[in-house]
Structures are given as C-alpha cells and as structure tokens.
Enzyme design. Structure first.
Site, PDB file in Angstrom:
ATOM      1  N   PRO A  96     -13.341 -11.469 -11.870  1.00 60.51           N
ATOM      2  CA  PRO A  96     -13.792 -10.105 -12.198  1.00 60.51           C
ATOM      3  C   PRO A  96     -12.642  -9.146 -12.503  1.00 60.51           C
ATOM      4  CG  PRO A  96     -14.126 -10.575  -9.855  1.00 60.51           C
ATOM      5  CD  PRO A  96     -13.723 -11.862 -10.505  1.00 60.51           C
ATOM      6  N   HIS A 147       0.819  -1.218   0.000  1.00 57.31           N
ATOM      7  CA  HIS A 147       0.000   0.000   0.000  1.00 57.31           C
ATOM      8  C   HIS A 147       0.851   1.267   0.000  1.00 57.31           C
ATOM      9  CE1 HIS A 147      -3.333  -2.788   1.560  1.00 57.31           C
ATOM     10  NE2 HIS A 147      -3.589  -2.477   0.319  1.00 57.31           N
ATOM     11  N   ASP A 180     -10.406  -3.917   0.321  1.00 54.05           N
ATOM     12  CA  ASP A 180      -9.972  -4.059   1.716  1.00 54.05           C
ATOM     13  C   ASP A 180      -9.738  -2.712   2.392  1.00 54.05           C
ATOM     14  OD1 ASP A 180      -6.984  -3.379   1.178  1.00 54.05           O
ATOM     15  OD2 ASP A 180      -7.380  -5.024  -0.186  1.00 54.05           O
ATOM     16  N   ASP A 233      -5.722  -1.170  -7.880  1.00 53.99           N
ATOM     17  CA  ASP A 233      -5.442  -2.133  -6.803  1.00 53.99           C
ATOM     18  C   ASP A 233      -6.347  -3.340  -7.048  1.00 53.99           C
ATOM     19  OD1 ASP A 233      -4.795  -3.443  -4.506  1.00 53.99           O
ATOM     20  OD2 ASP A 233      -5.788  -2.026  -3.157  1.00 53.99           O
TER      21      ASP A 233
HETATM   22  N1  SAM Z   1      -3.697  -6.025  -3.165  1.00 53.98           N
HETATM   23  C1  SAM Z   1      -4.407  -7.077  -3.797  1.00 53.98           C
HETATM   24  C2  SAM Z   1      -3.567  -7.855  -4.766  1.00 53.98           C
HETATM   25  O1  SAM Z   1      -2.534  -7.343  -5.226  1.00 53.98           O
HETATM   26  O2  SAM Z   1      -3.935  -8.992  -5.050  1.00 53.98           O
HETATM   27  C3  SAM Z   1      -5.708  -6.592  -4.358  1.00 53.98           C
HETATM   28  C4  SAM Z   1      -6.608  -6.268  -3.217  1.00 53.98           C
HETATM   29  S1  SAM Z   1      -8.222  -5.696  -3.471  1.00 53.98           S
HETATM   30  C5  SAM Z   1      -9.060  -6.766  -2.341  1.00 53.98           C
HETATM   31  C6  SAM Z   1      -8.753  -6.229  -5.084  1.00 53.98           C
HETATM   32  C7  SAM Z   1     -10.196  -5.836  -5.341  1.00 53.98           C
HETATM   33  O3  SAM Z   1     -10.418  -5.661  -6.751  1.00 53.98           O
HETATM   34  C8  SAM Z   1     -11.229  -6.851  -4.877  1.00 53.98           C
HETATM   35  O4  SAM Z   1     -11.920  -6.351  -3.759  1.00 53.98           O
HETATM   36  C9  SAM Z   1     -12.131  -7.064  -6.082  1.00 53.98           C
HETATM   37  O5  SAM Z   1     -13.496  -7.169  -5.766  1.00 53.98           O
HETATM   38  C10 SAM Z   1     -11.817  -5.819  -6.908  1.00 53.98           C
HETATM   39  N2  SAM Z   1     -12.146  -5.955  -8.333  1.00 53.98           N
HETATM   40  C11 SAM Z   1     -11.965  -7.063  -9.122  1.00 53.98           C
HETATM   41  N3  SAM Z   1     -12.407  -6.806 -10.360  1.00 53.98           N
HETATM   42  C12 SAM Z   1     -12.891  -5.538 -10.372  1.00 53.98           C
HETATM   43  C13 SAM Z   1     -13.489  -4.727 -11.364  1.00 53.98           C
HETATM   44  N4  SAM Z   1     -13.680  -5.187 -12.598  1.00 53.98           N
HETATM   45  N5  SAM Z   1     -13.842  -3.458 -11.027  1.00 53.98           N
HETATM   46  C14 SAM Z   1     -13.626  -2.981  -9.761  1.00 53.98           C
HETATM   47  N6  SAM Z   1     -13.090  -3.727  -8.774  1.00 53.98           N
HETATM   48  C15 SAM Z   1     -12.713  -4.990  -9.079  1.00 53.98           C
END
Ligand code: SAM
Length: 285
Positions: free
Chosen positions: A162, A61, A85, A155
């Site tokens: 998704p 982060h 998160d 992120d």
């Molecule tokens: N730091 C992490 C990593 O490097 O693996 C990523 C953390 S964060 C939890 C990733 C977030 O991206 C998830 O909460 C997921 O729901 C979101 N996400 C996935 N696809 C997405 C999309 N198309 N649009 C917006 N958010 C999305």
C-alpha cells in the site's frame, strides 16, 4: 528460538529473534506482526519489513518531526501520512505550538494494535485533543483536501504494497498543493546504500516541484544497511540551512527533551557523503 527474517532486500536479509508474539494477523492491507526481541524491545513489522522498534524509534521520529518543525519556526498545523504506530504523532505533539496534527493512515488495524501493544512508542498521542485521525489512502487525501499544512511528514512503509503510491508524482504533487505558504514536506526515503533508487526517484520529483529539494540523514539501527535518508521539499529556500543560533533558540523555547535530535545534529544531518549527493542528482533508471 523462532526468528523473524526481514525480506526487504533481495540479497541481504536480517533476522531478529522472537521472544514473544503479541499479535499476528492479516489486516485488510498487509500482514502484521508485533513481537518482543531481546535487543530492540517491542517490534512492529508489516509485510515482512520492520517498521519501528521500542529501542531505536526515537532516532527516526525525532529526526523526522523536530527537524522540519524547528526549521520552520512557527508550525501550527501538521499532517502525518502513514505512521500508524503513533510514534511520529507523539513526537509532533511535544511541540506546544502545534494546534492540530492530522494523521492519515490507510490501515485502522495498525492504529488499534498500536494503542494496545505499542504504548511505549505512541504514548497517549491518539487521545490528544489536537489529534485528528483520518483512515484513508494518503494519495487521495492530499489530492482532495482543502486543508493547508505548515509541515507534512510522510511516515510511510517502503515502496511496496500500500505504501508504493506514496513515492510517486501524484502523491508528492498533492502534498505540495496542500502545503501552506512557507510549508515544508519531509519524507522517509530508505537506506541509500541498499535503496538508492528510492532516494533518486523522490529527489528528481522534488526538484521539479520545489524551489528547494534537499535530503538529510540519520543512522537507525533497525533499518539495516547504514544511514537512512529523509527527503526535504519547500518553496522557501533556506529552510534547509537555518542558522545554528536560531535553531538552538527555538529548541530551548520548545523545552524538548530528546535522545538524538539536537540543533547541532540537525545541522550536521544535511552534510552528505558524495555517494548520497550523487544519488540526489541521478536520473531514474
Ligand atoms: N517508520 C516506518 C518505516 O520507515 O518503515 C513506517 C512506519 S508506519 C507503521 C507506516 C504506515 O504507513 C503503516 O501503518 C501503513 O499502513 C501506512 N501506509 C501505507 N500505505 C499508505 C497509504 N497509501 N496511505 C496512508 N498510509 C499508508
């Protein structure tokens, strides 16, 4: 003991012991589990892949938030895509100069459960008056909004489920369109030792879109396989090589307390071993 086994790489799995499960569910978008582990503290995993952990989240982060914000030097409006998160949001909001932080996250369940179980990572970021949370697909948002941002931080999950769409031309093109003049886009691009194609693909697209396409790196223990890389795109050349004195002055003025990021770490992160530099130039398979 029960074990969580990460299934991201076909021939290379890691396992984390589960001391306690806080929550496990199938959301509208993905499988989610939050558990405690002896070494990493609280862990969030989505679709079998570790997303963030209490013990090492500061590395990821701090490097994705402070590096572009301090290179830019006058960032007021920041967009975070993904990051449910809340750890990235919390880090971005440490800059008093940031007036608005829009977070576009596809899965509201991740945000709700982060507020319940990951406060050690997100703090009070979701209650900050500068935060605007949008529950939507990041690809649609960047292609439809008429807002403009000084910094965009992607992120995302890995390019499966998704998150897959967050690594393609349509998404990156949309990001470019909603960058303000002098804006910077940064992206998480995985661990190049085991996910080299992810970096190569993003860099090929960035080279076609931006005057300056670069990448930088940091070692994040929970993302196994060595250093991870972060993509960097901007139409203002030179942001990837701001003078150390300038970064230090901005860092001190921001009054940041960090555990990984320093201006010297920032400068060093752009020095690439040849195997990573070659991936930046590699055409997609
Ligand atoms: N730091 C992490 C990593 O490097 O693996 C990523 C953390 S964060 C939890 C990733 C977030 O991206 C998830 O909460 C997921 O729901 C979101 N996400 C996935 N696809 C997405 C999309 N198309 N649009 C917006 N958010 C999305």
């Amino acid at each position: 003991m029960d074990w969580f086994e990460e299934t991201l790489h076909p021939g290379f799995h890691s396992r984390l012991g589960i001391d306690r499960v806080l929550h496990e569910t199938k959301t509208d978008h993905q499988h989610l589990i939050i558990f405690d582990n002896e070494e990493f503290g609280r862990v969030l995993a989505l679709d079998g892949v570790v997303q963030t952990t209490e013990r090492d989240e500061f590395i990821y982060h701090e490097m994705l938030a402070h590096t572009p914000i301090l290179a830019h030097g006058r960032a007021r409006n920041v967009l975070i895509v993904g990051g449910g998160d809340g750890g990235m949001l919390e880090e971005v909001l440490k800059h008093d100069s940031v007036e608005t932080a829009v977070q576009v996250e596809i899965d509201d369940t991740v945000v709700e459960l982060a507020k319940q179980h990951l406060r050690m990572i997100c703090g009070d970021a979701y209650e900050d008056p500068r935060t605007e949370l949008v529950i939507a697909d990041g690809v649609e948002y960047v292609n439809e909004t008429d807002r403009r941002f000084d910094i965009i931080i992607v992120d995302s999950t890995d390019p499966i489920g998704p998150g897959e769409v967050l690594f393609g031309q349509r998404f990156y093109g949309g990001c470019k369109q909603c960058l303000a003049d002098g804006g910077i886009l940064v992206t998480q691009n995985g661990v190049p030792f085991v996910q080299g194609e992810e970096l190569s693909n993003t860099m090929q697209i960035f080279k076609g879109l931006f005057a300056e396409a670069a990448c930088y790196r940091a070692g994040v223990p929970a993302y196994i396989g060595g250093d991870m890389t972060f993509g960097w795109g901007s139409d203002t050349p030179g942001y990837a090589d701001v003078e150390l004195d300038t970064l230090s002055a901005r860092f001190n003025a921001a009054g940041l307390k960090t555990d990984y990021y320093t201006p010297k770490v920032h400068k060093g992160a752009f020095a690439l071993p040849p195997f990573i530099a070659r991936l930046m130039d590699k055409a997609p398979d």
